[in-house]
Design a protein around this motif. Structure first.
Motif: not given
Ligand code: ZN
Length: 104
Positions: A21, A38-39, A41-42, A45-46
Motif C-alpha cells: 500500500l 486512501n492507500y 489510511k488503509q 487500519r491494517i
C-alpha cells in the motif's frame, strides 16, 4: 476456552500488504494525492487491526494528521535543525520532529 490470538502468518501478510500500500501510494501521489491518502489510511487500519508495526521508514513518509504522503520537495518540506529533522506537511501544515544524528 482458548483465547483467540492472531496467527503469525496473518501478521506477516498484513506487513506485506502495508508495504504494498505504501509503495502504491508513492507511485500515485504525484498524479492522485487523494488516492495515495486512501492507500495510507488503509495501511494504517491494517496495522491497527492486526497489531503490526509500521516500519519506521514508512512511518516517516506520511503525515499522521491528514495521511498525506510526504515526499521531500513535493508534499513536504524537510529542514535540518541541529540534531533534528523537521518535516512539514504541505497539505495540513503539521510538523514532525525527528531526532537525527549526524555521522562522525
Ligand atoms: Zn498533513
Amino acid at each position: 476456552m482458548k483465547r483467540f490470538k492472531k496467527p503469525d502468518w496473518q501478521k506477516q501478510i498484513s506487513r506485506e500488504r502495508i508495504e504494498i500500500l505504501f509503495s502504491e501510494a508513492e507511485k500515485i501521489f504525484r498524479t492522485n494525492p487523494e488516492r495515495a491518502k486512501n492507500y495510507i489510511k488503509q495501511a494504517w487500519r491494517i496495522a491497527l487491526k492486526y497489531r503490526v508495526r509500521i516500519p519506521l521508514a514508512l512511518k516517516r513518509s506520511f503525515c499522521k494528521k491528514c495521511f498525506y504522503y510526504l515526499k521531500a520537495g513535493a508534499s513536504a518540506s524537510i529542514r535540518l535543525n541541529k540534531q533534528r529533522l523537521i518535516i512539514t506537511c504541505k497539505n495540513c501544515g503539521a510538523v514532525k520532529r525527528i531526532p537525527y544524528k549526524r555521522k562522525g
